[in-house]
Enzyme design. Structure first.
Site, PDB file in Angstrom:
ATOM      1  N   ARG A  55       9.185  15.117   6.369  1.00 35.30           N
ATOM      2  CA  ARG A  55       8.833  14.230   5.267  1.00 35.30           C
ATOM      3  C   ARG A  55       9.737  14.475   4.066  1.00 35.30           C
ATOM      4  NH1 ARG A  55       2.906  13.610   2.258  1.00 35.30           N
ATOM      5  NH2 ARG A  55       3.637  12.217   0.619  1.00 35.30           N
ATOM      6  N   CYS A  88      -6.213   2.333   7.413  1.00 31.84           N
ATOM      7  CA  CYS A  88      -5.541   2.786   6.194  1.00 31.84           C
ATOM      8  C   CYS A  88      -6.603   2.908   5.109  1.00 31.84           C
ATOM      9  CB  CYS A  88      -4.467   1.786   5.780  1.00 31.84           C
ATOM     10  SG  CYS A  88      -3.543   2.247   4.289  1.00 31.84           S
ATOM     11  N   HIS A 136       0.480  -1.212   4.119  1.00 32.81           N
ATOM     12  CA  HIS A 136       1.279  -0.813   2.955  1.00 32.81           C
ATOM     13  C   HIS A 136       2.071  -1.989   2.373  1.00 32.81           C
ATOM     14  CE1 HIS A 136       1.189   3.780   3.961  1.00 32.81           C
ATOM     15  NE2 HIS A 136      -0.009   3.237   3.802  1.00 32.81           N
ATOM     16  N   ASN A 155       0.922   7.269  10.096  1.00 31.43           N
ATOM     17  CA  ASN A 155       1.892   6.343   9.517  1.00 31.43           C
ATOM     18  C   ASN A 155       3.217   6.328  10.287  1.00 31.43           C
ATOM     19  OD1 ASN A 155       0.578   5.160   7.261  1.00 31.43           O
ATOM     20  ND2 ASN A 155       0.676   7.135   6.220  1.00 31.43           N
ATOM     21  N   TYR A 196       1.822   0.237  -3.124  1.00 29.78           N
ATOM     22  CA  TYR A 196       3.089   0.262  -2.388  1.00 29.78           C
ATOM     23  C   TYR A 196       4.001  -0.899  -2.777  1.00 29.78           C
ATOM     24  CZ  TYR A 196       1.473   3.994   0.672  1.00 29.78           C
ATOM     25  OH  TYR A 196       1.042   5.205   1.153  1.00 29.78           O
TER      26      TYR A 196
END
Length: 421
Positions: free
Chosen positions: A90, A164, A194, A144, A244
């Site tokens: 990440r 989500c 998102h 995700n 987002y």
């Protein structure tokens, strides 16, 4: 009832377990299995999870294992919350795109594509093993990028629904502003994972009074601050975009901000180290307050609601989920995965009708859906050219020089996770 959590060693699992304990009348779990290859983390998380159950008087049994096949055998539902490559991957997803002047984020843009490429093959392998041991089990995907992963699962014929926490988080905030119980608030929530907008906020159900304009008039400043968007933008849109959307509506501003501070991954990694130290305390028998900063607010409540509905034991009649489009949004392919309110039951999720979508949102949805098509193709078949095509199609990239440079960086940083490189 047996429920299995793959990625059960996550530091966020105690939040999920707390929800299972509090809402045991909605979802009466007899056995909860936490599966994770990281034995040290799993032992700490499992120990705290058992203490949470004991403190709240939950009679269910919690089992921990690194054996996936054993863990999913006989499960009624399998919840996926894994992170291939961990926080280190990440961290890279959030940094190398910035070198090209693009947003560095773990689910959006180039970083989101990298995560999809690492994740889709692993999730499909897990799902096949679930199907071999229990073909009737439901798979709830919280991993995700949820839209792409859920689409991969559905395309492969698995009984899957994506989840989500964006919608339930907004529902809770709006309910607080309106002074009503969360169950009274129904969102006209439309888009892709998102990439969503609240085009209506209704009291009492899908056909209730729409109070969105009043909500914006009375609480627009607070909502805008939460989204980190200017209040006039919300007034002109007349809807509430998810946070987002700031990556799209304020891309260059976000890039400058991200380049001037430590990554979110670094913050989370530090937080996880502190949480694991807390979990090692045998006196701790409730989720620590620090966990609220970890992310995923209200995830446990949404997961309980969804699992209860899929397994036929309760749950809300309507829930926001990720599921097949069918003909719900006519400007998208029928096999696209959309995020909308749906009627959820033992047969799955059936999207509710959606009013005509403004071209301002429909155009962006169509663009990102095309990117997701290409991203899934790259995840399933590999190849540098497929990665490049997906990056070029993404509306946050869209220039061939950026796409070339990002392709090089993506492959360089993910070789250990991509069998075809």
């Amino acid at each position: 009832m047996k429920l299995t959590v793959v990625g059960g060693g996550s530091t966020y699992t105690p939040e999920l377990v707390d929800g299972f304990a509090r809402l045991r009348d909605t979802l009466p779990i007899e056995e909860l299995v936490l599966v994770d290859p990281a034995a040290d983390r799993l032992e700490l998380v499992g120990g705290l999870s058992r203490r949470i159950f004991a403190r709240q008087g939950h009679p269910g049994r919690i089992v921990t294992t690194g054996d996936l096949d054993r863990g999913v055998e006989g499960a009624d539902a399998v919840l996926l919350q894994l992170r291939v490559g961990g926080q280190a991957a990440r961290e890279r997803d959030e940094t190398w795109p910035l070198e090209c002047g693009c947003v560095g984020q773990e689910t959006t843009g180039a970083g989101g594509l990298a995560k999809a490429l690492r994740t889709v093959p692993v999730v499909l392998d897990i799902a096949e093993r679930v199907r071999r041991t229990n073909p009737d089990a439901w798979i709830i995907d919280f991993t995700n990028p949820v839209g792409i992963v859920t689409r991969a699962l559905l395309r492969a014929g698995h009984r899957a629904v994506g989840l989500c926490n964006v919608a339930i988080g907004l529902q809770r905030r709006f309910a607080a502003h309106l002074g009503v119980a969360p169950a009274e608030v129904h969102l006209d929530h439309v888009g892709l994972n998102h990439l969503t907008w609240e085009t209506g906020v209704r009291l009492g159900g899908p056909s209730g009074e729409d109070v969105l304009s009043k909500l914006l008039a009375d609480h627009g400043d607070t909502i805008a601050a939460d989204l980190r968007l200017p209040r006039p933008v919300l007034d002109r849109l007349g809807v509430v975009p998810s946070y987002y959307l700031r990556y799209y509506y304020a891309h260059d501003e976000v890039v400058r901000e991200l380049g001037a501070k430590p990554s979110r991954a670094a913050e989370v990694a530090a937080m996880e180290r502190e949480l694991l130290e807390m979990y090692a305390d045998p006196a701790l028998d409730e989720k620590p307050a620090l966990l609220a900063r970890r992310g995923g607010a209200f995830y446990s409540e949404a997961a309980v609601d969804l699992a209860a509905s899929l397994l036929g034991d309760g749950g809300s009649p309507y829930q926001v989920v990720n599921t097949l489009n069918g003909g719900t949004l006519p400007f998208l392919p029928s096999d696209a995965v959309i995020e909308v309110p749906a009627a959820v039951g033992p047969d799955g999720a059936a999207p509710l009708p959606v009013p005509t979508v403004d071209p301002l949102y429909a155009g962006l949805m169509a663009n990102v859906t095309a990117y997701e098509d290409l991203a899934l193709d790259a995840a399933l078949r590999g190849g540098r050219d497929r990665v490049f095509r997906a990056l070029l199609a993404h509306p946050l990239i869209g220039q061939y020089e950026y796409a070339e440079a990002l392709t090089d960086r993506l492959l360089a940083h993910n070789r250990e996770h991509l069998a075809w490189v």
